[in-house]
Design a protein around this motif. Structure first.
Motif, PDB file in Angstrom:
ATOM      1  N   CYS A  17       8.462  14.356 -39.321  1.00  0.00           N
ATOM      2  CA  CYS A  17       7.242  14.483 -38.529  1.00  0.00           C
ATOM      3  C   CYS A  17       6.119  15.020 -39.393  1.00  0.00           C
ATOM      4  N   GLU A  18       4.908  14.775 -38.948  1.00  0.00           N
ATOM      5  CA  GLU A  18       3.731  15.316 -39.624  1.00  0.00           C
ATOM      6  C   GLU A  18       3.663  16.820 -39.380  1.00  0.00           C
ATOM      7  N   THR A  21       2.094  17.815 -36.080  1.00  0.00           N
ATOM      8  CA  THR A  21       2.664  17.343 -34.810  1.00  0.00           C
ATOM      9  C   THR A  21       3.073  18.511 -33.929  1.00  0.00           C
ATOM     10  N   ASP A  25       4.625  16.701 -28.356  1.00  0.00           N
ATOM     11  CA  ASP A  25       4.559  15.302 -28.793  1.00  0.00           C
ATOM     12  C   ASP A  25       5.846  14.884 -29.486  1.00  0.00           C
ATOM     13  N   PHE A  26       6.417  15.783 -30.269  1.00  0.00           N
ATOM     14  CA  PHE A  26       7.665  15.483 -30.972  1.00  0.00           C
ATOM     15  C   PHE A  26       8.792  15.210 -29.971  1.00  0.00           C
ATOM     16  N   THR A  30       9.294  11.215 -30.149  1.00  0.00           N
ATOM     17  CA  THR A  30      10.398  11.009 -31.089  1.00  0.00           C
ATOM     18  C   THR A  30      11.757  11.062 -30.397  1.00  0.00           C
TER      19      THR A  30
END
Length: 406
Positions: A17-18, A21, A25-26, A30
Motif C-alpha cells: 500500500c501507499e 493510504t 481505504d485499505f 484491498t
C-alpha cells in the motif's frame, strides 16, 4: 509502495500500500471489508470506528502503514463476539438504527462501553458515545440498547473489566496486541475477555512511559521556613503531602511507591473528580523525586496524565528550604479547553501557593509537638474565584502594556 503485515479479523494479511493510504481505504479496497463505513474523513463522525490492538480507533485518520504488526478487528470480525451479538439484538429491539450507515462504528464503540463500564448512567453513555454521530435515530434507542445489554450482563453476574482488560494503551499500531490479549485472557481480538472476580482485579497503574511527552510544561519554585532534612522527610510521607493538596485524598497507604486516590476540582460551574494512580520514586542522595500519575473524571469523560519532578535544596537563608518543581501534563476530554490557554498555568501557580501555605502550617504544627492526625486538612479546591482573579490580572497586564506603548 510498501509492504505491511497485519492481522485482520484473526487472519494474517500481507499487502502492498501507499504510505498515505488510510486504514479505512485499505480495509475496504484491498480486503473488501466494506462494513467499515467512511463518513466525514476527519475523525469526527465515528462511522469508520474499528478495533486496533483492542482499542476503538478512527480508521479514516489512521495510516495503514502505521499499523504494522497490529491486530485489526472490523465489524465483520465481531460476528461471533458475544457482546456484539447482544448489542445487535438490542439495537433491533430498541429501534437504535434506521439507515444503518453509522451502525458499524456505533456497535464497535458500544461494545467498548459494555466491556469497560460497570453501571453507567444515561448521561455517562451519552458522553462516552458522543464521538459517534447518527442523523436518523435521535440516540434514544441507541442509549436504551446499551443500557439494556449492560443491565442484562450485570444481572447474569458478568462484571465490567476496567480498561477492557488492557494493561497498556497506545496509538494505533503501537504493538500492544499481544499484551492486550494476555490481559484479557483471550487469544482472539474479537472475543470478549472473561471477567475476573472483584478480589482478583489488578490495581490501577500510572502507565509510566519514557516516550511520553506532555502538552504543557512549566517550572515553579517555592521556599519554606524549615530545614531541608525536615522538608525532605515530609515529602516521603505521601499521605501527609496529599493532605496539603486541596481536594486530594488517598484510597490507602502507598505500596512499593504506588498510590491510588482522587482529587476534586471546581472550575466555575464545572465540578470534576479525577480518580487515578501515581508511581513515586525518590533519590535520597540527590534529594530529588518523581511522581508519574494518571487520572480520569467519569462525569466529563476527561483524562489527565502528568509528571512532577521535585528537588529539595537548602535555601540561601539558614534554616530555610527551596523546592524546585518541574510540572508537565496532558489533559483530554471536555476539560482540555482549559489546557489550551495560559489560564491553566496561572491557576496551577495559585494551587501550588495554597499547597505551600498548608505545608508551612503542617510543618509548624508538627514542630510545635502536634500530631499528624490533628493537623488541619486542606479543603476542596475551587478554581472559580481563582479564575476570576487570573482574568483580572491578565487584563491589568494587557492595559499596562498598552499604556507603556503610548
Amino acid at each position: 509502495m510498501s509492504m505491511i503485515h497485519l492481522t485482520i479479523n484473526g487472519k494474517p494479511v500481507d499487502a502492498a500500500c501507499e504510505p498515505r493510504t488510510h486504514l479505512a481505504d485499505f480495509l475496504r479496497e484491498t480486503n473488501d471489508l466494506t462494513g467499515t463505513h467512511i463518513g466525514c474523513e476527519h475523525g469526527v463522525c465515528g462511522a469508520c470506528t474499528i478495533l486496533v490492538d483492542g482499542v476503538p480507533t478512527r480508521s479514516c485518520i489512521t495510516f495503514a502503514a502505521a499499523c504494522e504488526g497490529a491486530e485489526v478487528t472490523t465489524v465483520e470480525g465481531l460476528d461471533e463476539d458475544e457482546i456484539a451479538r447482544e448489542l445487535r439484538a438490542a439495537f433491533s429491539k430498541e429501534h437504535g438504527l434506521q439507515c444503518g450507515y453509522c451502525t458499524p462504528g456505533m456497535l464497535v464503540s458500544a461494545r467498548d462501553v459494555v466491556l469497560r463500564m460497570d453501571a453507567p448512567s444515561e448521561h455517562d453513555i451519552r458522553v462516552i458515545m458522543s464521538g459517534n454521530l447518527c442523523r436518523c435515530t435521535g440516540y434514544v434507542g441507541i442509549v436504551r440498547a446499551i443500557q439494556g445489554v449492560i443491565a442484562d450482563r450485570r444481572a447474569r453476574g458478568i462484571a465490567a473489566i476496567p480498561d477492557g482488560g488492557r494493561s497498556r494503551l497506545g496509538p494505533a499500531g503501537s504493538g500492544n496486541a499481544s499484551a492486550a490479549r494476555a490481559a484479557a485472557g483471550s487469544a482472539k481480538p474479537s472475543a470478549a475477555p472473561v471477567a475476573k472476580a472483584a478480589s482478583q482485579q489488578p490495581r490501577a497503574a500510572a502507565r509510566k512511559d519514557d516516550n511520553w511527552k506532555p502538552q504543557t510544561t512549566f517550572e515553579q519554585s517555592f521556599t519554606v521556613a524549615h530545614p531541608a532534612d525536615v522538608v525532605w522527610d515530609f515529602f516521603g510521607r505521601v499521605d501527609e503531602v496529599a493532605a496539603c493538596l486541596p481536594g486530594a485524598s488517598l484510597n490507602g497507604a502507598p505500596e512499593d511507591g504506588h498510590v491510588e486516590g482522587q482529587i476534586k476540582v471546581k472550575v466555575g460551574p464545572i465540578s470534576a473528580e479525577f480518580h487515578g494512580a501515581a508511581d513515586i520514586t525518590r533519590d535520597e542522595a540527590t534529594r530529588t523525586g518523581t511522581i508519574d500519575g494518571t487520572g480520569k473524571d467519569k462525569r466529563s469523560n476527561s483524562a489527565t496524565r502528568g509528571q512532577i519532578r521535585y528537588a529539595v535544596k537548602e535555601a540561601d537563608a539558614p534554616g530555610q528550604t527551596r523546592v524546585d518543581l518541574s510540572i508537565g501534563f496532558t489533559l483530554s476530554g471536555v476539560l482540555a479547553q482549559f489546557s489550551r490557554s495560559g489560564l491553566v498555568q496561572d491557576v496551577a501557580n495559585r494551587l501550588i501557593g495554597v499547597f505551600v501555605q498548608n505545608l508551612e502550617a503542617r510543618l509548624t504544627h508538627q514542630a510545635d509537638g502536634g500530631s499528624a492526625d490533628s493537623a488541619p486538612v486542606a479543603a476542596e479546591f475551587n478554581a472559580g474565584s481563582l479564575m476570576s482573579s487570573v482574568i483580572i490580572g491578565q487584563f491589568k497586564q494587557l492595559f499596562a502594556r498598552l499604556f507603556r506603548r503610548k
